[in-house]
Scaffold this active site. Sequence first.
Site, PDB file in Angstrom:
ATOM      1  CG  ASN A 107      -3.799  -4.810  -1.779  1.00  0.00           C
ATOM      2  OD1 ASN A 107      -4.655  -4.776  -2.661  1.00  0.00           O
ATOM      3  ND2 ASN A 107      -4.111  -4.765  -0.489  1.00  0.00           N
ATOM      4  CG  HIS A 109      -5.975  -2.046   3.006  1.00  0.00           C
ATOM      5  ND1 HIS A 109      -6.923  -3.055   2.863  1.00  0.00           N
ATOM      6  CD2 HIS A 109      -6.132  -1.557   4.251  1.00  0.00           C
ATOM      7  CE1 HIS A 109      -7.617  -3.150   3.985  1.00  0.00           C
ATOM      8  NE2 HIS A 109      -7.147  -2.257   4.846  1.00  0.00           N
ATOM      9  CB  SER A 136      -1.480   1.572   3.133  1.00  0.00           C
ATOM     10  OG  SER A 136      -1.844   2.181   4.353  1.00  0.00           O
ATOM     11  CG  ASP A 145      -5.331  -6.071   3.788  1.00  0.00           C
ATOM     12  OD1 ASP A 145      -5.052  -6.104   2.577  1.00  0.00           O
ATOM     13  OD2 ASP A 145      -6.498  -6.113   4.216  1.00  0.00           O
TER      14      ASP A 145
HETATM   15  C1  GAR Z   1     -10.625   0.701  -3.307  1.00  0.00           C
HETATM   16  O1  GAR Z   1     -11.063   1.546  -2.280  1.00  0.00           O
HETATM   17  C2  GAR Z   1      -9.523  -0.221  -2.802  1.00  0.00           C
HETATM   18  O2  GAR Z   1      -8.659   0.407  -1.900  1.00  0.00           O
HETATM   19  C3  GAR Z   1     -10.333  -1.291  -2.118  1.00  0.00           C
HETATM   20  O3  GAR Z   1     -11.419  -1.513  -2.982  1.00  0.00           O
HETATM   21  C4  GAR Z   1     -11.721  -0.308  -3.677  1.00  0.00           C
HETATM   22  C5  GAR Z   1     -11.725  -0.596  -5.152  1.00  0.00           C
HETATM   23  O4  GAR Z   1     -12.206   0.502  -5.880  1.00  0.00           O
HETATM   24  N1  GAR Z   1      -9.590  -2.461  -1.906  1.00  0.00           N
HETATM   25  C6  GAR Z   1      -9.768  -3.261  -0.863  1.00  0.00           C
HETATM   26  O5  GAR Z   1     -10.579  -3.049   0.003  1.00  0.00           O
HETATM   27  C7  GAR Z   1      -8.876  -4.485  -0.853  1.00  0.00           C
HETATM   28  N2  GAR Z   1      -8.945  -5.097   0.437  1.00  0.00           N
HETATM   29  P1  GAR Z   1     -12.013   0.591  -7.446  1.00  0.00           P
HETATM   30  O6  GAR Z   1     -12.507  -0.745  -8.027  1.00  0.00           O
HETATM   31  O7  GAR Z   1     -12.876   1.716  -7.875  1.00  0.00           O
HETATM   32  O8  GAR Z   1     -10.558   0.813  -7.731  1.00  0.00           O
END
Ligand code: GAR
Length: 224
Positions: A107, A109, A136, A145
Amino acid sequence: MSHPRIAVLASGRGSNLQAILDAIASGALRARLAGVFSDRPQAAALHRVPAALRWSAKPASFESRDAYEQALGDAIAASGADWIVCAGYMRILGDALIQRFAGRMLNIHPSLLPRHRGLGTHAAALAAGDAEHGCSVHFVIPELDAGTVIAQARLAIAPGETPERLAQRVLALEHLLLPATLKLAVSGRLAERGGTALVDGQPMFTPLTLDSTNGLAPLPRPIP
Ligand code: GAR
């Protein structure tokens, strides 16, 4: 020999998926996309790949969360995925699904874990007065997480920073960190044992970081 396959779970925009696709297309990441799997049939991420590589289903259309995750897990397994990466997948995964792919599910995060688990990480980092923030990549375990962190990228929080600006700056780092970590994963040199990440069978006690070429460091030997 055919390249290892990566399954991507995404709920939204899919910019991290795009970073993976770009790294594959440029030859930097020697892998194949197994498919994109989404809990939101309208997710923009799905439209970044050909229809044959899309799977989506609304969890609410199943009789239970377990039934949804069984179907999701079956679809991932049928895709022949070697690694599964949650890239903006915004549902908490159940234990059975996580166990099914244990040790090969990652994942990304948007925080320097263990700081700021869950949602709202950019505002949380600002509210906490953190000097640094970042992202991370970690192994997925049932606790949210909380899995072993493999790699991190960090930045200094600037004076007058807003959550939106910080999110943009962290996202740019995510787009470097995720392909770099996947490169290590598909090289066959990354594993997890008892809460510790192993590279070439050696335990890593601190997360890897991005080096000046946007590879991971320190590694005992480079990834060819
Ligand atoms: C990213 O910032 C990712 O790290 C976060 O969602 C966004 C997705 O962006 N993930 C989380 O918060 C998971 N808990 P994307 O759809 O443009 O890749």
